[in-house]
Motif scaffolding. Structure first.
Motif, PDB file in Angstrom:
ATOM      1  N   UNK A  97      -2.494 -16.371   5.801  1.00 20.51           N
ATOM      2  CA  UNK A  97      -3.011 -16.642   7.315  1.00 20.51           C
ATOM      3  C   UNK A  97      -2.171 -17.231   8.193  1.00 20.51           C
ATOM      4  N   UNK A  98      -1.875 -16.926   9.269  1.00 16.90           N
ATOM      5  CA  UNK A  98      -1.370 -18.056  10.271  1.00 16.90           C
ATOM      6  C   UNK A  98      -2.426 -18.298  11.258  1.00 16.90           C
ATOM      7  N   UNK A  99      -3.587 -17.772  11.483  1.00 15.18           N
ATOM      8  CA  UNK A  99      -4.730 -17.915  12.125  1.00 15.18           C
ATOM      9  C   UNK A  99      -6.039 -17.224  12.088  1.00 15.18           C
ATOM     10  N   UNK A 100      -6.966 -17.497  11.250  1.00 16.52           N
ATOM     11  CA  UNK A 100      -8.116 -16.856  10.861  1.00 16.52           C
ATOM     12  C   UNK A 100      -7.617 -15.411  10.063  1.00 16.52           C
ATOM     13  N   UNK A 139       2.366  -8.940   2.375  1.00 19.49           N
ATOM     14  CA  UNK A 139       3.662  -8.327   1.690  1.00 19.49           C
ATOM     15  C   UNK A 139       3.110  -7.598   0.555  1.00 19.49           C
ATOM     16  N   UNK A 140       3.687  -6.579   0.650  1.00 16.79           N
ATOM     17  CA  UNK A 140       3.646  -5.366  -0.564  1.00 16.79           C
ATOM     18  C   UNK A 140       4.892  -5.081  -1.191  1.00 16.79           C
ATOM     19  N   UNK A 169       0.080  -8.799  11.078  1.00 19.24           N
ATOM     20  CA  UNK A 169      -1.520  -8.732  11.633  1.00 19.24           C
ATOM     21  C   UNK A 169      -1.456  -9.733  12.796  1.00 19.24           C
ATOM     22  N   UNK A 170      -1.774  -9.212  14.135  1.00 22.56           N
ATOM     23  CA  UNK A 170      -1.807  -9.927  15.462  1.00 22.56           C
ATOM     24  C   UNK A 170      -3.157  -9.889  15.842  1.00 22.56           C
TER      25      UNK A 170
END
Length: 287
Positions: free
Chosen positions: A189-192, A198-199, A220-221
């Motif tokens: 997570x970078x925010x929530x 990474x697969x 995811x943005x």
């Protein structure tokens, strides 16, 4: 017959004896051979890997045996197809991984004197050579080609990104028969609920050779701004409180990704035309 050599003083007898001695020494050196031996470097069971095209040759097999059968000094190793050591093994033999994997070929090696091969040879020893595949599959999908960026509330795009699989090829196993394994990553997570996943993928062929890792990054943005209802403009007396509890607060903040969104404000006071009159402008933002 020893030729007669006459010196000016007639010393034929001395020269003849010297010549006989030298001739004998040369004959002894030429015919002096130490018995050849072979040292088993890697044992007598060997694996011959096919190349990147899935092929191996008789010369490859000969080179393998000679690399593992070290002869004693002054000797060389020959490779033969018969136990008597008389029929040289053919370097033109061909082996194909589609038909020959696992095949065991028995050949025979013998160390022989380099100068006179028929003399001082060692005994014949056998080697069992198995045709094997030691080459791992490789991915043809270019690095980064499966990376995707999706919106945090787009489950369809996220599922499509997660369903992507890289393509691999192998020298012996058909692409359709390669086993592609996936290790699914967890959200960093970078925010929530936003961040990266990474697969990691590997390809395994029929011989158990495993490729190097192929990685896929899904980002995811949150690309949508929060929403809320702006309070109505109000007019209050100059001695009344300007707190939001009196002038109006925001209570319906919402966001597609952030469940903890909260509206806050800054205000700017503008003096009015009459004494003790002014306008307060609130600028609402979310945090």
């Amino acid at each position: 017959m020893v030729p007669r050599i006459y010196s000016q003083n007639g010393s034929f007898k001395k020269l003849s004896i010297l010549y006989l001695i030298l001739f004998g020494m040369l004959f002894s050196i030429q015919n002096a051979h130490t018995q050849c031996t072979i040292n088993y470097v890697g044992g007598d069971a060997l694996d011959l890997d096919v190349d990147g095209a899935g092929m191996a040759t008789g010369q490859d097999l000969i080179d393998l045996v000679q690399a593992n059968a070290t002869p004693s000094a002054g000797c060389s190793v020959g490779v033969f197809s018969d136990a008597t050591g008389n029929t040289p093994f053919l370097p033109t033999e061909m082996y194909d991984c589609s038909t020959d994997l696992g095949t065991v070929i028995t050949v025979y090696a013998k160390a022989e004197d380099i100068v006179v091969p028929t003399q001082a040879s060692s005994g014949v020893i056998s080697f069992d050579v198995t045709i094997t595949d030691g080459e791992a599959p490789t991915f043809t999908t270019l690095a980064g080609n499966l990376d995707r960026t999706v919106d945090c509330d787009d489950a369809t795009d996220l599922a499509a990104a997660q369903a992507l699989v890289p393509v691999a090829v192998d020298n012996c196993t058909a692409t359709a028969n390669l086993i592609i394994s996936k290790t699914s990553g967890t959200l960093v997570s970078t925010n929530g609920i936003c961040g990266t996943i990474t697969n990691t993928f590997t390809a395994t062929d029929a011989s158990g050779n495993v490729s190097v890792d192929f990685t896929q990054t899904i980002t995811i943005e949150d690309n949508d701004v929060p929403t809320f209802t702006i309070p109505m403009d109000v007019t209050i007396e100059c001695d009344e409180s300007t707190a939001v509890t009196n002038t109006g607060d925001v209570t319906d903040e919402a966001d597609n990704c952030d469940m903890a969104v909260n509206a806050t404000f800054t205000d700017v006071t503008t003096p009015g035309a009459c004494p003790n009159s002014y306008t307060i402008t609130l600028s609402l933002i979310h945090i």
